[in-house]
Design a protein around this motif. Structure first.
Motif, short mmCIF file in Angstrom:
data_model
loop_
_atom_site.label_atom_id
_atom_site.label_comp_id
_atom_site.label_asym_id
_atom_site.label_seq_id
_atom_site.Cartn_x
_atom_site.Cartn_y
_atom_site.Cartn_z
N GLY A 1 35.48 -26.62 -102.23
CA GLY A 1 34.87 -28.14 -102.45
C GLY A 1 34.61 -28.70 -101.09
N GLY A 2 34.87 -28.36 -99.97
CA GLY A 2 34.81 -29.09 -98.99
C GLY A 2 33.30 -28.73 -98.14
N MET B 1 26.54 -27.76 -95.38
CA MET B 1 27.03 -26.77 -96.48
C MET B 1 27.85 -27.58 -97.25
N ASN B 2 27.62 -28.20 -98.59
CA ASN B 2 28.64 -28.86 -99.28
C ASN B 2 29.00 -28.14 -100.66
N SER B 3 30.13 -28.70 -101.08
CA SER B 3 30.80 -28.09 -102.41
C SER B 3 30.87 -26.72 -102.12
N LEU B 4 31.46 -26.15 -101.10
CA LEU B 4 31.78 -24.69 -100.84
C LEU B 4 32.30 -24.00 -101.79
N LYS B 5 32.26 -22.76 -102.01
CA LYS B 5 32.89 -21.90 -103.14
C LYS B 5 33.29 -20.75 -102.18
N TRP C 1 17.27 -13.13 -83.73
CA TRP C 1 18.43 -13.43 -84.60
C TRP C 1 19.72 -13.83 -83.83
N GLY C 2 20.55 -14.72 -84.26
CA GLY C 2 21.74 -15.26 -83.67
C GLY C 2 22.71 -14.21 -83.79
N GLN C 3 23.85 -14.48 -83.20
CA GLN C 3 25.10 -13.74 -83.22
C GLN C 3 26.13 -13.75 -84.18
N GLY C 4 25.71 -14.89 -85.21
CA GLY C 4 26.64 -15.22 -86.35
C GLY C 4 27.62 -15.92 -85.94
N THR C 5 28.25 -16.81 -87.11
CA THR C 5 29.47 -17.63 -87.11
C THR C 5 30.15 -17.48 -88.57
N LEU C 6 31.53 -17.41 -88.73
CA LEU C 6 31.95 -16.87 -89.77
C LEU C 6 32.57 -18.17 -90.68
N VAL C 7 32.11 -18.21 -91.67
CA VAL C 7 32.81 -19.31 -92.58
C VAL C 7 33.60 -18.59 -93.69
N THR C 8 34.78 -19.11 -93.64
CA THR C 8 35.75 -18.70 -94.69
C THR C 8 36.07 -19.96 -95.86
N VAL C 9 35.88 -19.63 -97.10
CA VAL C 9 36.23 -20.64 -97.95
C VAL C 9 37.42 -20.06 -98.58
N SER C 10 38.57 -21.11 -98.79
CA SER C 10 39.83 -20.52 -99.28
C SER C 10 39.69 -21.23 -100.78
N SER C 11 40.40 -20.57 -101.81
CA SER C 11 40.43 -21.05 -103.07
C SER C 11 41.51 -22.04 -103.30
#
Length: 127
Positions: free
Chosen positions: A14-15, A82-86, A117-127
């Motif tokens: 939701g964040g 990024m809104n309303s993340l799942k 391409w870029g190197q990437g960035t980690l997104v972690t969405v907790s429930s």
């Protein structure tokens, strides 16, 4: 040429998060820009793209209405709001640049057509 993605992190469902991609050795003004992502154990997939001129965008069905891609060529940056993340949005997010060409939404989703391409960035969405 380097694309540097940043802004990833841990967020609750939701964040919101805002990813940024900064370029060096490249002028974004001559490129379509996109974000892709790769979840653990899955193939990399298209997320969003913006045309070189900034007036057209494309989104994966899974993020449409929640994510917004934008670009600022004066700063040589592209962003992904990024809104309303799942939890299913959890992935490494990559920015990519494709040399300016005729806009075709299906082709924008083809990662093989991107030049840098870029190197990437980690997104972690907790429930």
């Amino acid at each position: 040429v380097q694309l540097q993605a940043s802004g990833g992190g841990l967020v609750q469902a939701g964040g919101s998060l805002r990813l940024s991609c900064a370029g060096s050795g490249i002028s974004f003004s001559g490129y379509h820009m996109a974000w892709f992502r790769q979840a653990p154990g899955k193939e990399r997939e298209f997320v969003a793209a913006v045309i070189w001129s900034g007036d057209r965008t494309a989104y994966a069905k899974s993020v449409k209405g929640r994510f917004i891609i934008s670009r600022d060529d004066a700063k040589n940056m592209v962003a992904l709001q990024m809104n309303s993340l799942k939890p299913e949005d959890t992935a490494v997010y990559y920015c990519a640049a494709r040399q300016m060409s005729v806009w075709n939404e299906n082709r924008m989703k083809n990662q093989n057509l991107y030049n840098y391409w870029g190197q990437g960035t980690l997104v972690t969405v907790s429930s």
